[in-house]
Design a protein around this motif. Structure first.
Motif, short mmCIF file in Angstrom:
data_model
loop_
_atom_site.label_atom_id
_atom_site.label_comp_id
_atom_site.label_asym_id
_atom_site.label_seq_id
_atom_site.Cartn_x
_atom_site.Cartn_y
_atom_site.Cartn_z
N ASP A 1 0.84 -1.20 0.00
CA ASP A 1 0.00 0.00 0.00
C ASP A 1 0.88 1.25 0.00
O ASP A 1 1.43 1.64 1.03
CB ASP A 1 -0.91 -0.02 1.24
CG ASP A 1 -1.79 1.23 1.30
OD1 ASP A 1 -1.76 2.04 0.34
OD2 ASP A 1 -2.50 1.39 2.31
N ARG B 1 3.33 4.50 -14.23
CA ARG B 1 1.96 4.28 -14.71
C ARG B 1 1.76 5.09 -15.99
O ARG B 1 2.37 6.14 -16.18
CB ARG B 1 0.92 4.68 -13.66
CG ARG B 1 0.86 6.17 -13.36
CD ARG B 1 0.28 6.45 -11.98
NE ARG B 1 1.21 6.03 -10.93
CZ ARG B 1 0.84 5.33 -9.84
NH1 ARG B 1 -0.41 4.99 -9.67
NH2 ARG B 1 1.74 5.00 -8.95
N GLN C 1 -3.99 4.67 -17.92
CA GLN C 1 -4.47 3.72 -16.90
C GLN C 1 -5.18 4.51 -15.80
O GLN C 1 -4.59 4.90 -14.80
CB GLN C 1 -3.28 2.95 -16.32
CG GLN C 1 -2.61 2.05 -17.37
CD GLN C 1 -1.29 1.47 -16.89
OE1 GLN C 1 -0.44 2.18 -16.38
NE2 GLN C 1 -1.12 0.16 -17.04
N LEU C 2 -6.46 4.76 -16.04
CA LEU C 2 -7.19 5.71 -15.20
C LEU C 2 -7.21 5.32 -13.73
O LEU C 2 -7.09 6.17 -12.85
CB LEU C 2 -8.62 5.88 -15.73
CG LEU C 2 -8.70 6.54 -17.12
CD1 LEU C 2 -10.15 6.72 -17.55
CD2 LEU C 2 -7.96 7.88 -17.14
N HIS C 3 -7.34 3.99 -13.44
CA HIS C 3 -7.39 3.59 -12.03
C HIS C 3 -6.05 3.88 -11.34
O HIS C 3 -6.01 4.25 -10.17
CB HIS C 3 -7.77 2.11 -11.90
CG HIS C 3 -6.80 1.17 -12.56
ND1 HIS C 3 -6.58 1.16 -13.92
CD2 HIS C 3 -5.99 0.23 -12.05
CE1 HIS C 3 -5.67 0.25 -14.22
NE2 HIS C 3 -5.29 -0.34 -13.09
N LEU C 4 -4.96 3.77 -12.09
CA LEU C 4 -3.64 4.04 -11.50
C LEU C 4 -3.43 5.55 -11.33
O LEU C 4 -2.76 6.00 -10.40
CB LEU C 4 -2.52 3.43 -12.36
CG LEU C 4 -2.50 1.91 -12.39
CD1 LEU C 4 -1.34 1.40 -13.25
CD2 LEU C 4 -2.38 1.33 -10.97
N GLU D 1 -5.86 7.56 -10.64
CA GLU D 1 -6.67 7.86 -9.45
C GLU D 1 -5.91 7.43 -8.19
O GLU D 1 -5.92 8.11 -7.17
CB GLU D 1 -8.03 7.15 -9.58
CG GLU D 1 -9.00 7.37 -8.42
CD GLU D 1 -9.07 8.81 -7.91
OE1 GLU D 1 -9.06 9.00 -6.68
OE2 GLU D 1 -9.11 9.75 -8.73
N GLU D 2 -5.21 6.28 -8.28
CA GLU D 2 -4.46 5.78 -7.12
C GLU D 2 -3.38 6.78 -6.69
O GLU D 2 -3.22 7.07 -5.51
CB GLU D 2 -3.82 4.43 -7.45
CG GLU D 2 -3.12 3.81 -6.25
CD GLU D 2 -1.82 3.10 -6.64
OE1 GLU D 2 -1.69 1.94 -6.27
OE2 GLU D 2 -0.96 3.71 -7.28
N LYS E 1 -4.69 9.64 -4.91
CA LYS E 1 -5.04 9.28 -3.53
C LYS E 1 -3.79 9.28 -2.64
O LYS E 1 -3.82 9.76 -1.50
CB LYS E 1 -5.72 7.90 -3.51
CG LYS E 1 -6.18 7.50 -2.13
CD LYS E 1 -6.66 6.06 -2.06
CE LYS E 1 -6.34 5.48 -0.69
NZ LYS E 1 -6.14 4.04 -0.70
#
Ligand SMILES: Nc1nc2c(ncn2[C@@H]2O[C@H](COP(=O)(O)OP(=O)(O)OP(=O)(O)O)[C@@H](O)[C@H]2O)c(=O)[nH]1
Ligand SMILES: [Mg+2]
Length: 332
Positions: A197, A224, A228-231, A233-234, A237
């Motif tokens: 994490d 990234r 790679q949209l989720h990455l 967003e990660e 965060k």
């Protein structure tokens, strides 16, 4: 040679996105000045741009054809359509204002136009504003983030500052180990976790820096792609968690760009900036690229300060960006 700078095998999935790493070889001590090494590094860009420009600026009347040729030379050097038009307009204005009539005078006009475009990006990173000063590095796979962290750690240590590294690339276990080996050798504390994490690593690292009275935290992140949209967003965060650990952190978000990427680098700047609020750029791998002109495209599309440039894999192959030096290395 630091093992840290050697590329390890990425885990499955990252491989297809990763550009081929440059041949790993540390240049032997040449005794050359930084300006000379920058010139050597940008030799490909200079050979292409410089020799074509020398032909064009050899003397004679300035006419429409000259501008057309100049346009295609700039485009070949990866300056990009928009920045090329911008520079041409600027040069035409100079020609009018200064009543230039000979092509030999165009070289100075071009250098001045480039200087006006690039000089505003010469804003050295001031880390004295916060303690600890938290620097987060981001970028696509293989851009040079981890290598830049090693170089920056040395850079700051040589200024008498204490440094801590946050091994925030939890995607590749080997990335963490590389940083730890390097940290031990250079007496830099590396905060790492096996939790997978990155946000937790950053939280730990910032608290550790506060407890140890550290000057600078260098936070690595996994590579990234902007698609790679989720990455994306990660990583946004991860940044928010840093602000929770220490309000205002990170104080600098550095986007590392591989200069060989050419025009796609402009796209990377836009998307990472939209997702993260990029405050500074690092142009890596300027050695051996013919695409140095991309710097003008970036300056015109998203004028974010260029903090550092990298011209090799060795520990001292990184320096703060200097516009005049860069333009000289590219054109003279
Ligand atoms: N020639 C040259 N090679 C460089 C430079 N900076 C980094 N490299 C090389 O580029 C490759 C990738 O560097 P890394 O620092 O691992 O890149 P990264 O962005 O951390 O990569 P990921 O963590 O996999 O996303 C390595 O082989 C480095 O030695 C540079 O300025 N010049
Ligand atoms: Mg890395």
């Amino acid at each position: 040679m630091f093992n840290f700078f050697k590329k390890d095998k990425p885990e499955a999935g990252a491989e297809e996105n990763k550009p081929k790493p440059a041949e790993a070889a540390v240049a032997p001590e040449t005794g050359k000045s930084w300006a000379e090494r920058l010139k050597l590094g940008l030799a490909k860009t200079r050979n292409q741009l410089g020799s074509q420009l020398a032909g064009l600026f050899g003397g004679g009347k300035i006419d429409a054809e000259i501008y057309e040729e100049l346009e295609s030379i700039l485009l070949t050097a990866d300056v990009g359509i928009s920045a090329t038009e911008f520079l041409l307009d600027d040069i035409k204005n100079r020609v009018k204002r200064q009543s230039l009539d000979d092509t030999a005078q165009l070289k100075t006009a071009l250098k001045e136009a480039l200087s006006d475009l690039l000089s505003p990006l010469q804003q050295p990173l001031d880390t004295s504003t916060h303690k600890p000063f938290i620097i987060m590095l981001a970028g696509v796979n293989g851009a040079g983030k981890t290598t830049t962290i090693g170089k920056l750690a040395k850079h700051f240590q040589s200024q008498g500052k204490s440094v801590l590294i946050a091994a925030g690339d939890t995607f590749r276990a080997a990335a963490r180990e590389q940083l730890q080996v390097w940290g031990e050798r250079n007496n830099v504390h590396v905060v790492a976790q096996s939790s997978g994490d990155p946000a937790a690593v950053m939280f730990d690292a910032i608290n550790s820096a506060l407890a140890k009275n550290i000057d600078i935290v260098l936070a690595d992140t996994a590579g990234r792609l902007p698609t790679q949209l989720h990455l994306m967003e990660e990583i946004a965060k991860v940044k928010r968690v840093m602000d929770k650990a220490l309000p205002g952190a990170p104080h600098e978000v550095l986007l590392v760009l591989d200069s060989n990427t050419g025009q796609n680098a402009v796209n990377q700047v836009r998307i990472f900036d939209d997702a993260l609020g990029v405050t500074g750029l690092v142009l890596s791998k300027l050695d051996g690229t013919a695409k140095g002109g991309v710097i003008a495209a970036i300056a015109q599309a998203r004028p974010i300060p260029i903090r550092y440039i990298g011209i090799g894999e060795a520990i001292d192959d990184l320096r703060p960006f200097n516009a005049a030096e860069f333009i000289d290395a590219m054109i003279d």
